[in-house]
Design an enzyme around this catalytic site. Structure first.
Site, mmCIF file in Angstrom:
data_model
loop_
_atom_site.group_PDB
_atom_site.id
_atom_site.type_symbol
_atom_site.label_atom_id
_atom_site.label_comp_id
_atom_site.label_asym_id
_atom_site.label_seq_id
_atom_site.Cartn_x
_atom_site.Cartn_y
_atom_site.Cartn_z
ATOM 1 N N THR A 1 -7.552 1.221 -14.492
ATOM 2 C CA THR A 1 -8.891 1.791 -14.311
ATOM 3 C C THR A 1 -9.216 2.676 -15.518
ATOM 4 O O THR A 1 -8.362 3.446 -15.974
ATOM 5 C CB THR A 1 -8.920 2.625 -13.011
ATOM 6 O OG1 THR A 1 -8.483 1.786 -11.949
ATOM 7 C CG2 THR A 1 -10.313 3.144 -12.704
ATOM 8 N N THR B 1 -5.481 -9.414 -13.857
ATOM 9 C CA THR B 1 -6.593 -9.252 -12.919
ATOM 10 C C THR B 1 -7.759 -8.634 -13.685
ATOM 11 O O THR B 1 -7.617 -7.569 -14.294
ATOM 12 C CB THR B 1 -6.179 -8.331 -11.765
ATOM 13 O OG1 THR B 1 -5.038 -8.915 -11.153
ATOM 14 C CG2 THR B 1 -7.295 -8.182 -10.739
ATOM 15 N N GLU C 1 -2.823 -14.168 -10.580
ATOM 16 C CA GLU C 1 -1.501 -14.144 -9.949
ATOM 17 C C GLU C 1 -1.593 -13.473 -8.579
ATOM 18 O O GLU C 1 -2.234 -12.440 -8.442
ATOM 19 C CB GLU C 1 -0.557 -13.340 -10.869
ATOM 20 C CG GLU C 1 0.873 -13.399 -10.453
ATOM 21 C CD GLU C 1 1.320 -14.809 -10.176
ATOM 22 O OE1 GLU C 1 1.425 -15.598 -11.117
ATOM 23 O OE2 GLU C 1 1.541 -15.151 -8.990
ATOM 24 N N GLU D 1 5.040 -7.460 -5.483
ATOM 25 C CA GLU D 1 6.296 -6.910 -5.986
ATOM 26 C C GLU D 1 7.328 -6.883 -4.866
ATOM 27 O O GLU D 1 6.990 -6.677 -3.712
ATOM 28 C CB GLU D 1 6.063 -5.501 -6.542
ATOM 29 C CG GLU D 1 5.322 -5.540 -7.843
ATOM 30 C CD GLU D 1 5.081 -4.149 -8.406
ATOM 31 O OE1 GLU D 1 5.939 -3.276 -8.249
ATOM 32 O OE2 GLU D 1 4.007 -3.959 -8.993
ATOM 33 N N LEU E 1 -9.786 -10.425 -6.927
ATOM 34 C CA LEU E 1 -10.191 -9.079 -6.497
ATOM 35 C C LEU E 1 -10.382 -9.030 -4.986
ATOM 36 O O LEU E 1 -9.978 -8.085 -4.310
ATOM 37 C CB LEU E 1 -11.522 -8.669 -7.146
ATOM 38 C CG LEU E 1 -11.561 -8.350 -8.632
ATOM 39 C CD1 LEU E 1 -12.926 -7.795 -8.996
ATOM 40 C CD2 LEU E 1 -10.498 -7.328 -8.982
ATOM 41 N N PHE F 1 -9.249 -7.495 0.668
ATOM 42 C CA PHE F 1 -9.058 -7.820 2.086
ATOM 43 C C PHE F 1 -7.694 -7.328 2.590
ATOM 44 O O PHE F 1 -7.596 -6.824 3.714
ATOM 45 C CB PHE F 1 -9.189 -9.337 2.314
ATOM 46 C CG PHE F 1 -10.591 -9.751 2.675
ATOM 47 C CD1 PHE F 1 -11.638 -9.554 1.787
ATOM 48 C CD2 PHE F 1 -10.877 -10.316 3.915
ATOM 49 C CE1 PHE F 1 -12.934 -9.913 2.113
ATOM 50 C CE2 PHE F 1 -12.176 -10.673 4.255
ATOM 51 C CZ PHE F 1 -13.211 -10.476 3.354
ATOM 52 N N GLY G 1 0.089 1.810 -1.747
ATOM 53 C CA GLY G 1 0.229 2.210 -3.140
ATOM 54 C C GLY G 1 0.302 0.968 -3.997
ATOM 55 O O GLY G 1 -0.151 -0.100 -3.590
ATOM 56 N N CYS H 1 -2.210 -2.255 -7.888
ATOM 57 C CA CYS H 1 -3.333 -3.196 -7.801
ATOM 58 C C CYS H 1 -4.429 -2.837 -6.807
ATOM 59 O O CYS H 1 -5.614 -2.897 -7.147
ATOM 60 C CB CYS H 1 -2.789 -4.563 -7.456
ATOM 61 S SG CYS H 1 -1.586 -5.086 -8.664
ATOM 62 N N PHE I 1 6.581 2.688 -4.042
ATOM 63 C CA PHE I 1 5.403 2.486 -3.192
ATOM 64 C C PHE I 1 5.666 1.545 -2.031
ATOM 65 O O PHE I 1 4.910 1.504 -1.070
ATOM 66 C CB PHE I 1 4.189 2.038 -4.017
ATOM 67 C CG PHE I 1 4.145 0.581 -4.405
ATOM 68 C CD1 PHE I 1 4.824 0.123 -5.513
ATOM 69 C CD2 PHE I 1 3.406 -0.320 -3.662
ATOM 70 C CE1 PHE I 1 4.774 -1.218 -5.871
ATOM 71 C CE2 PHE I 1 3.336 -1.665 -4.011
ATOM 72 C CZ PHE I 1 4.026 -2.112 -5.123
HETATM 73 C C1 UGA Z 1 -0.423 -6.896 -3.890
HETATM 74 C C2 UGA Z 1 -0.785 -8.208 -3.179
HETATM 75 O O1 UGA Z 1 -0.087 -8.293 -1.938
HETATM 76 C C3 UGA Z 1 -0.416 -9.422 -4.049
HETATM 77 O O2 UGA Z 1 -0.863 -10.621 -3.421
HETATM 78 C C4 UGA Z 1 -1.105 -9.277 -5.409
HETATM 79 O O3 UGA Z 1 -0.783 -10.360 -6.270
HETATM 80 C C5 UGA Z 1 -0.643 -7.977 -6.034
HETATM 81 O O4 UGA Z 1 -1.022 -6.873 -5.189
HETATM 82 C C6 UGA Z 1 -1.292 -7.832 -7.385
HETATM 83 O O5 UGA Z 1 -2.525 -7.811 -7.466
HETATM 84 O O6 UGA Z 1 -0.565 -7.836 -8.383
HETATM 85 P P1 UGA Z 1 1.814 -5.479 -4.202
HETATM 86 O O7 UGA Z 1 0.898 -4.401 -4.680
HETATM 87 O O8 UGA Z 1 3.007 -5.819 -5.008
HETATM 88 O O9 UGA Z 1 0.984 -6.853 -4.024
HETATM 89 O O10 UGA Z 1 2.366 -5.058 -2.776
HETATM 90 P P2 UGA Z 1 1.940 -5.308 -1.247
HETATM 91 O O11 UGA Z 1 3.064 -5.938 -0.556
HETATM 92 O O12 UGA Z 1 0.625 -5.948 -1.154
HETATM 93 O O13 UGA Z 1 1.847 -3.813 -0.699
HETATM 94 C C7 UGA Z 1 0.854 -2.910 -1.187
HETATM 95 C C8 UGA Z 1 0.942 -1.605 -0.420
HETATM 96 O O14 UGA Z 1 0.482 -1.769 0.923
HETATM 97 C C9 UGA Z 1 2.352 -1.020 -0.311
HETATM 98 O O15 UGA Z 1 2.296 0.369 -0.520
HETATM 99 C C10 UGA Z 1 2.776 -1.344 1.099
HETATM 100 O O16 UGA Z 1 3.720 -0.459 1.624
HETATM 101 C C11 UGA Z 1 1.442 -1.242 1.829
HETATM 102 N N1 UGA Z 1 1.407 -2.036 3.081
HETATM 103 C C12 UGA Z 1 1.448 -3.384 3.031
HETATM 104 C C13 UGA Z 1 1.325 -1.375 4.290
HETATM 105 O O17 UGA Z 1 1.287 -0.130 4.358
HETATM 106 N N2 UGA Z 1 1.278 -2.121 5.430
HETATM 107 C C14 UGA Z 1 1.308 -3.476 5.416
HETATM 108 O O18 UGA Z 1 1.244 -4.091 6.515
HETATM 109 C C15 UGA Z 1 1.404 -4.120 4.190
#
Ligand code: UGA
Length: 449
Positions: A77, A115, A150, A154, A206, A211, A258, A261, A323
């Site tokens: 950002t 992105t 992508e 993570e 995005l 979502f 966190g 992204c 995170f």
């Molecule tokens: C996210 C998306 O899930 C990926 O599809 C995308 O490619 C990626 O961003 C990106 O744009 O690079 P990521 O940020 O690695 O992936 O992690 P997530 O598994 O999505 O989790 C994001 C945050 O949401 C974490 O802090 C996680 O603890 C939290 N989370 C996730 C929750 O609190 N509850 C949930 O049910 C799921």
């Protein structure tokens, strides 16, 4: 990219970066020194590095030789200038495109992997200069710009790349699109490879993140309502998630999302909507971020309230700084805000994380280990071993759902704590039957006790 090299032994994949230290780490003999921790990554690198997978600082040479170039740089950002605080900073995309324009030879397919806001491909194309009609002229530089965002997460990156729900390729140059499709189809079934126009592809990335983040904010907002009413968030998640239209995924309550992204992409989406004068759409998505900030703030406030309004001089063990689990990434981690709030209120924190290094925590908090906060006298130090730091502490706060924490002997640890002692479980990882045995105050997200 490493996964492409794994599935396509006939394709040479070269990853370039101007950061020498990073490239050295990627080339390190000792695979535990790779710059990122990701389950399964070591194996992929071990199998292919030096064969058809290379890490290099020779950017010009690599561009010259490449038939296809993936731009996979950061798009953080913007912190200054027009759109600061919302818009994505495209300076790295732009400088990469300029390097490609300068050093490429013949026809080059440029794949937008980062992105980016909608219509960035246009910017890249403009920098490269659209010289399509000279495509067959020797030594003339020509380009096709396509988008292939992508979707890996993570912690599960290799698994997601091996078996994605879908792959997107956006572009109008059929030859370029089909060449990339041919690469993916070596291991991904073609019905999962979706072809779209370039703007739909950029926007879908995005929106997918928006979502997903929206689901987390929705369930987190309801976690607070459950705590007030006596409903149990897990029962609610089960009840609503069993409806196939809603589905059960991405409904785990927690301390807030966190990662690098979600926040960045929603800010970018909000900026885009405002640019197109869609104020209602912009403020709708902005609420997802508002709830996320509120969740972190609400957790630090309720911890302080449980100690009758002050955590000054309280010794608190923090479990988790990443995170989420299975990553050493701390970007936008909810732990940053929550631990900062507690330090500012005078708490003495011991922070543990199985993968995050002390230096990284220092950088995120912008407070040195053992340094006293001038006004509150709060501080933090690194806790490498949980048991050693549990003597006489007042509270334990679970912020990341590391599997290592599931194996903790809670009875033993809680018996060493100073009374009245508290455990705050923001990820609901301790099983109900264990909690019931503990002679301790226990707070779990989305539940009343
Ligand atoms: C996210 C998306 O899930 C990926 O599809 C995308 O490619 C990626 O961003 C990106 O744009 O690079 P990521 O940020 O690695 O992936 O992690 P997530 O598994 O999505 O989790 C994001 C945050 O949401 C974490 O802090 C996680 O603890 C939290 N989370 C996730 C929750 O609190 N509850 C949930 O049910 C799921």
């Amino acid at each position: 990219m490493a996964v492409i090299s794994d599935h396509c032994p006939d394709i040479d994949v070269t990853l370039v970066d101007k950061d020498k230290i990073k490239i050295e780490a990627w080339n390190s003999e000792d695979l535990s020194k790779l710059p990122i921790f990701e389950p399964g990554l070591k194996g992929v690198v071990r199998r292919n590095r030096g064969k058809n997978l290379f890490f290099s600082c020779e950017i010009e040479e690599a561009i010259k030789e490449a038939d296809m170039i993936f731009i996979s740089v950061n798009t953080p950002t913007k912190i200054k200038g027009l759109g600061a605080g919302y818009a994505s900073d495209l300076k790295w995309v732009e400088s990469s495109a300029r390097l490609v324009a300068e050093y490429s030879e013949g026809h080059t397919i440029v794949v937008e992997k980062s992105t980016v806001p909608v219509r960035t491909a246009e910017l890249i194309q403009e920098i490269l200069g659209n010289t399509k009609k000279e495509i067959h002229t020797k030594n003339k530089k020509t380009y096709s710009v396509i988008s292939s965002p992508e979707f890996l997460a993570e912690g599960t990156a290799i698994k997601d790349l091996e078996n994605p729900d879908r792959v997107l390729i956006g572009g109008s140059d059929k030859i370029a699109v089909n060449l990339l499709k041919e690469i993916y189809s070596r291991w991904i079934s073609t019905d999962k490879i979706l072809l779209t126009n370039v703007w739909s592809s950029e926007l879908s990335k995005l929106i997918a993140n928006a979502f997903l983040a929206q689901r987390v904010s929705s369930i987190n907002s309801i976690s607070a309502l459950c705590e007030s009413t006596g409903a149990d968030i897990h029962e609610v998640v089960k009840a609503i998630g069993s409806d196939k239209r809603i589905g059960e995924k991405f409904l785990s309550p927690g301390p807030g999302f966190g990662g690098s992204c979600f926040k960045k992409d929603i800010l970018n989406l909000v900026y885009l909507c405002r640019h197109y004068k869609l104020e209602e759409t912009a403020s709708y998505w902005e609420q997802v971020l508002f709830i996320n900030d509120w969740q972190k703030q609400r957790i630090s406030s309720l911890i302080i309230e449980k100690f009758f309004g002050t955590v000054s001089n309280k010794k608190i063990l923090i479990l988790g700084f990443a995170f989420k689990c299975n990553t050493n990434d701390t970007r936008e981690s909810p732990s940053i805000r929550i631990t900062k709030d507690l330090i500012e209120n005078g708490a003495k924190l011991f922070i543990n994380d199985p993968k995050v290094k002390k230096k990284q925590i220092e950088k995120e908090l912008n407070i040195k280990e053992f340094e006293l906060d001038e006004l509150s006298l709060g501080s933090w130090s690194f806790a490498s071993n949980i048991e050693n730091y549990s003597e006489d502490i007042d509270a334990i706060i679970i912020l990341t759902e590391w599997p290592e924490y599931l194996a903790i002997n809670w009875e033993k640890i809680s018996s060493k704590m100073r009374r009245p002692a508290w455990i705050f479980d923001t990820r609901n990882i301790i099983a109900e039957k264990i909690v019931n045995k503990l002679d301790i105050n226990y707070w779990q997200i989305g539940k009343t006790r």
